[in-house]
Scaffold this active site. Structure first.
Site, PDB file in Angstrom:
ATOM      1  N   HIS A 121      32.381  48.443  34.844  1.00 17.59           N
ATOM      2  CA  HIS A 121      33.216  48.761  34.787  1.00 17.59           C
ATOM      3  C   HIS A 121      32.802  48.783  33.634  1.00 17.59           C
ATOM      4  O   HIS A 121      31.307  48.706  32.974  1.00 17.59           O
ATOM      5  CB  HIS A 121      34.170  47.356  33.600  1.00 17.59           C
ATOM      6  N   ASP A 199      29.461  39.886  36.642  1.00 13.38           N
ATOM      7  CA  ASP A 199      30.751  40.108  35.198  1.00 13.38           C
ATOM      8  C   ASP A 199      31.986  39.556  36.568  1.00 13.38           C
ATOM      9  O   ASP A 199      32.614  39.847  37.611  1.00 13.38           O
ATOM     10  CB  ASP A 199      30.276  41.551  35.722  1.00 13.38           C
ATOM     11  N   GLN A 202      37.153  40.231  36.851  1.00 11.38           N
ATOM     12  CA  GLN A 202      37.565  40.325  38.343  1.00 11.38           C
ATOM     13  C   GLN A 202      37.987  39.110  39.598  1.00 11.38           C
ATOM     14  O   GLN A 202      38.510  39.349  40.033  1.00 11.38           O
ATOM     15  CB  GLN A 202      37.917  41.563  38.417  1.00 11.38           C
ATOM     16  N   LYS A 225      42.509  37.063  32.250  1.00 14.50           N
ATOM     17  CA  LYS A 225      42.741  37.434  33.669  1.00 14.50           C
ATOM     18  C   LYS A 225      42.688  35.860  33.714  1.00 14.50           C
ATOM     19  O   LYS A 225      43.019  36.679  35.604  1.00 14.50           O
ATOM     20  CB  LYS A 225      41.180  38.009  33.755  1.00 14.50           C
ATOM     21  N   CYS A 363      38.773  52.159  32.678  1.00 13.18           N
ATOM     22  CA  CYS A 363      37.047  51.399  31.848  1.00 13.18           C
ATOM     23  C   CYS A 363      36.079  51.947  32.839  1.00 13.18           C
ATOM     24  O   CYS A 363      35.353  50.995  32.971  1.00 13.18           O
ATOM     25  CB  CYS A 363      37.260  50.842  31.512  1.00 13.18           C
TER      26      CYS A 363
END
Lengths: 408, 137
Positions: A121, A199, A202, A225, A363
């Site tokens: 991303h 990261d 997700q 999220k 993104c």
């Protein structure tokens, strides 16, 4: 898991959109908030709204206590060794910017290398580009296969250069749904003397998370999220690394002592939390983690996997669409490219049927370039979605393909 | 030739007879096919409408005192809207195009369900057409 009972916790799911029952499949962008989260935020404003850490009055004490309670909750949720290394941020983007800026300030120098994968991303690419531009370090991209998996052999070769100082990788791709082997990648980075940043935007609710087991040095994630409000997230780091990087923002609440000449910073976590935090967001994050744990991460993962599998099957059998990537392990989302219409057209037409999906480059423009596409349509289910809803998407896509047929 | 307003009224009537939002947008996709294809070499940066989230390429010229618009987009729904704008403006005088009040987008609810960025984008296309028409008047 009683799906109807779970759905009843999310008032927005009963909405009607364009005369149709809402089918919300844009959870990789943001998950809806369950009633307990909404209630917790309202209760906070009703009963203890005040600024934290700076007042001796009762409301300030109550707010401070609550925020610190959530910090411990996050610590338990990600199995961090200590709560003081859980830093509240505005979300994954800010968390990754803190990490990248910290590396630029305290670690990187000309000739050093930073590695990210080809599927990142922008939030896990642009901050590192900036860090490299500021320090003279080089940014290299770990390639991925056409299926959407990291090329581990190529990663190994990049690490062999001995100049890699930090590797930053998405746990789960927000486009392909690829689950990256972060345990393995972290251990390979450490063997090469590099730090490892995850990261986890997700990744957080697809399996039980354990930063010590992963062996990462930093982990960045967003509350929204996970069913928390927007504008709150976490940067977790090991004490050693957080202290080495130091703060990249300065201001109220993070200082030890200030004179006209200089500022000395306080201890973790406050040293990294300049200014007033998103207090009600943090309260909501605490309620969201409670909620997820009450439902059970295993059940959540199971339900999401079942719905995603039905989406995968539906798309693979649907003429006129091409699924992007076939990673070995996929969670959270699946992307496809319509052959006869633009992604925007498909997402707009689905919206007119009450179905919320996302279209565009998500993104991740360089990843789109990697596959030679301008964008995709992304379906990202959560645990409150059902296979019936995927069937509704399938029917919608069939209807849309008839429209496309008229212009073919 | 009908006036811009008469054509606009006709578009509004036509849309009011099409069923729900899905059918209206499907109709836009269908009429996109009536837009003359623009050769790729004409899709250059210079003719890209600024501020539009979908790519829109726009050529406005004046042939024998009448406006001639050639437009294309990378999305079919926007192409459909461009087709309607061509219907309204092509063949009209530059001064009529420059001073026309474009109301069909709101009266048909076409833009009401566009996202905010696209609403703005279509607005930029119309503004660009009228600015170029004014220069040709």
């Amino acid at each position: 898991m009683d799906i109807q009972r779970v759905r009843a916790d999310f008032p927005i799911l009963t909405s009607e959109i364009n005369g149709h029952e809402l089918v919300y499949l844009d959870n990789a962008a943001t998950m809806q908030m369950p009633e307990p989260v909404l209630n917790a935020v309202v209760e906070h404003y009703h009963t203890r709204h005040a600024n934290i850490h700076r007042g001796i009055h009762t409301l300030s004490e109550a707010s401070t206590h609550k925020v610190e309670e959530v910090r411990k909750q996050v610590q338990r949720f990600i199995n961090a060794p200590e709560a003081q290394t859980v830093i509240f941020t505005s979300g994954t983007t800010q968390s990754l910017n803190f990490a990248a800026s910290g590396f630029a300030r305290s670690v990187l120098k000309p000739g050093d290398t930073v590695l990210v994968t080809a599927m990142e991303h922008h939030s896990n690419l642009s901050p590192w580009q900036d860090a490299c531009a500021r320090t003279g370090a080089g940014l290299k991209i770990i390639p991925i296969t056409d299926d959407g998996d990291v090329e581990i052999g190529a990663y190994r070769k990049l690490l062999e250069q001995n100049s890699v100082r930090v590797v930053s990788v998405a746990w789960v791709s927000n486009v392909l749904g690829t689950v990256n082997p972060i345990d393995l990648m972290a251990s390979m980075a450490h063997d090469a003397g590099a730090a490892f940043v995850v990261d986890a935007a997700q990744g957080m609710k697809h399996e039980k998370i354990d930063v010590q087991k992963i062996g990462c040095d930093f982990l960045a994630c967003s509350g929204h999220k996970l069913g928390a409000p927007t504008g709150v997230g976490v940067l977790w780091g090991t004490r050693e690394w957080l202290e080495r990087l130091g703060p990249v923002q300065f201001g109220g609440g993070m200082v030890d002592h200030v004179t006209y000449e200089r500022t000395t910073v306080g201890d973790l976590p406050f040293a990294m939390e300049a200014g007033t935090s998103n207090i009600s967001g943090i309260v909501g994050l605490g309620a969201a983690l409670d909620y997820l744990e009450t439902i059970g991460i295993d059940d959540i993962a199971r339900q999401e996997a079942a719905v995603l599998a039905s989406a995968e099957q539906m798309l693979e059998e649907m003429p006129g669409v091409e699924v992007l990537g076939h990673p070995r392990n996929r969670v959270g989302c699946i992307s496809f490219v319509p052959q006869h219409l633009a992604c925007y057209d498909v997402a707009t037409l689905l919206d007119k049927l009450g179905i919320a999906v996302r279209s565009g480059h998500h993104c991740a423009e360089p990843l789109m370039g990697r596959y030679g596409v301008n964008g995709t349509v992304r379906i990202s289910p959560s645990f409150y979605n059902t296979t019936d809803e995927i069937e509704a998407v399938g029917q919608g896509l069939e209807k849309i393909s008839k429209v496309a047929g008229k212009i073919a | 030739m009908d006036s811009i307003q008469a054509i606009q009224d006709e578009i509004i009537d036509e849309f009011s007879e099409i069923g729900d939002a899905f059918d209206q947008y499907s109709y836009l996709v269908e009429i996109s096919a009536m837009l003359d294809p623009m050769p790729d070499e004409k899709k250059d940066k210079e003719h890209l409408v600024e501020g539009c989230q979908s790519h829109v390429w726009l050529y406005v010229s004046c042939v024998d005192g009448a406006i001639d618009i050639e437009a294309d987009s990378d999305t079919y729904i926007v192409k459909g809207v461009l087709r309607l704008l061509e219907d309204m403006f092509n063949g009209q005088s530059p001064s009529d195009v420059a001073s026309a009040e474009v109301t069909f987008l709101n009266k048909t609810q076409i833009t009401a369900t566009f996202d905010a960025d696209r609403q703005k984008g279509i607005g930029y296309v119309i503004k660009d057409i009228q600015k170029q028409a004014a220069a040709l008047a």
